[in-house]
Design a protein around this motif. Structure first.
Motif, PDB file in Angstrom:
ATOM      1  N   GLN A 131      -2.216   4.456   5.511  1.00 15.50           N
ATOM      2  CA  GLN A 131      -2.176   2.808   6.219  1.00 15.50           C
ATOM      3  C   GLN A 131      -3.885   2.692   5.426  1.00 15.50           C
ATOM      4  O   GLN A 131      -3.665   1.427   5.154  1.00 15.50           O
ATOM      5  CB  GLN A 131      -2.124   3.045   7.319  1.00 15.50           C
ATOM      6  CG  GLN A 131      -1.178   2.992   7.644  1.00 15.50           C
ATOM      7  CD  GLN A 131      -0.656   2.773   9.191  1.00 15.50           C
ATOM      8  OE1 GLN A 131      -1.189   2.803   9.940  1.00 15.50           O
ATOM      9  NE2 GLN A 131       0.305   2.064   9.126  1.00 15.50           N
ATOM     10  N   GLN A 132      -4.773   3.581   5.759  1.00 13.80           N
ATOM     11  CA  GLN A 132      -6.430   3.038   4.903  1.00 13.80           C
ATOM     12  C   GLN A 132      -6.578   2.857   3.814  1.00 13.80           C
ATOM     13  O   GLN A 132      -6.720   1.215   3.577  1.00 13.80           O
ATOM     14  CB  GLN A 132      -7.204   3.798   5.755  1.00 13.80           C
ATOM     15  CG  GLN A 132      -7.446   4.367   6.955  1.00 13.80           C
ATOM     16  CD  GLN A 132      -8.854   4.695   7.528  1.00 13.80           C
ATOM     17  OE1 GLN A 132      -8.584   6.574   6.585  1.00 13.80           O
ATOM     18  NE2 GLN A 132     -10.188   4.658   7.991  1.00 13.80           N
TER      19      GLN A 132
ATOM     20  N   MET B 183      -5.185  -3.573  -0.643  1.00 15.03           N
ATOM     21  CA  MET B 183      -4.423  -4.839  -0.355  1.00 15.03           C
ATOM     22  C   MET B 183      -5.905  -5.957   0.009  1.00 15.03           C
ATOM     23  O   MET B 183      -6.116  -6.881  -0.491  1.00 15.03           O
ATOM     24  CB  MET B 183      -3.824  -4.711   0.710  1.00 15.03           C
ATOM     25  CG  MET B 183      -2.755  -4.382   0.774  1.00 15.03           C
ATOM     26  SD  MET B 183      -1.507  -4.282   1.980  1.00 15.03           S
ATOM     27  CE  MET B 183      -1.237  -5.836   2.536  1.00 15.03           C
ATOM     28  N   LEU B 184      -6.696  -5.308   0.076  1.00 12.51           N
ATOM     29  CA  LEU B 184      -7.996  -6.212   1.208  1.00 12.51           C
ATOM     30  C   LEU B 184      -9.106  -6.274  -0.508  1.00 12.51           C
ATOM     31  O   LEU B 184      -9.167  -7.854  -1.158  1.00 12.51           O
ATOM     32  CB  LEU B 184      -8.916  -5.380   1.991  1.00 12.51           C
ATOM     33  CG  LEU B 184     -10.499  -6.499   2.052  1.00 12.51           C
ATOM     34  CD1 LEU B 184     -10.173  -8.006   3.053  1.00 12.51           C
ATOM     35  CD2 LEU B 184     -11.134  -5.319   3.181  1.00 12.51           C
TER      36      LEU B 184
ATOM     37  N   GLU C 249      -7.259  -9.484  -1.894  1.00 12.98           N
ATOM     38  CA  GLU C 249      -7.787 -10.912  -1.269  1.00 12.98           C
ATOM     39  C   GLU C 249      -8.985 -11.230  -1.929  1.00 12.98           C
ATOM     40  O   GLU C 249      -9.302 -11.994  -2.222  1.00 12.98           O
ATOM     41  CB  GLU C 249      -6.995 -10.080  -0.640  1.00 12.98           C
ATOM     42  CG  GLU C 249      -7.630 -11.689   1.139  1.00 12.98           C
ATOM     43  CD  GLU C 249      -7.239 -10.751   2.181  1.00 12.98           C
ATOM     44  OE1 GLU C 249      -8.358 -11.036   2.628  1.00 12.98           O
ATOM     45  OE2 GLU C 249      -6.468 -11.173   2.578  1.00 12.98           O
TER      46      GLU C 249
ATOM     47  N   THR D  94      -4.231  -0.269   3.200  1.00 12.61           N
ATOM     48  CA  THR D  94      -4.739  -1.827   3.185  1.00 12.61           C
ATOM     49  C   THR D  94      -6.283  -1.610   2.759  1.00 12.61           C
ATOM     50  O   THR D  94      -6.815  -3.005   2.146  1.00 12.61           O
ATOM     51  CB  THR D  94      -5.308  -2.195   5.010  1.00 12.61           C
ATOM     52  OG1 THR D  94      -6.181  -0.255   5.049  1.00 12.61           O
ATOM     53  CG2 THR D  94      -3.757  -1.897   5.447  1.00 12.61           C
ATOM     54  N   LYS D  95      -6.740  -0.922   2.019  1.00 13.42           N
ATOM     55  CA  LYS D  95      -8.074  -1.137   0.680  1.00 13.42           C
ATOM     56  C   LYS D  95      -7.720  -1.943   0.450  1.00 13.42           C
ATOM     57  O   LYS D  95      -8.705  -2.535  -0.690  1.00 13.42           O
ATOM     58  CB  LYS D  95      -9.049   0.698   0.696  1.00 13.42           C
ATOM     59  CG  LYS D  95      -9.863   0.588  -0.249  1.00 13.42           C
ATOM     60  CD  LYS D  95     -10.101   2.017  -0.567  1.00 13.42           C
ATOM     61  CE  LYS D  95      -9.564   2.999  -1.185  1.00 13.42           C
ATOM     62  NZ  LYS D  95      -9.684   4.037  -1.582  1.00 13.42           N
TER      63      LYS D  95
END
Length: 60
Positions: free
Chosen positions: A36-37, A43-44, A47, A40-41
């Motif tokens: 998950q990390q 994805m961020l 973004e 999300t890394k």
């Protein structure tokens, strides 16, 4: 309904992998958390820097 079916298939696969690799519940949670990390890394990064997703999120 497709999401429920996919969720069940993923749970079944994860259960199988946990057994195959003889992981404790805590070890399995750690593996999932690390995955998950990673997700999300990136994805961020997308973004924060949509035109340069390889740039780290905290870079200017």
């Amino acid at each position: 309904m497709p999401v429920q079916q996919a969720s069940r298939a993923i749970r079944d696969a994860l259960d199988g992998l946990q057994q195959e690799h003889d992981l404790t519940d805590v070890e399995m949670l750690r593996v999932l958390f690390e995955h998950q990390q990673d997700i999300t890394k990136y994805m961020l990064r997308r973004e924060r820097h949509p035109n340069d997703p390889d740039k780290k999120a905290d870079e200017a």
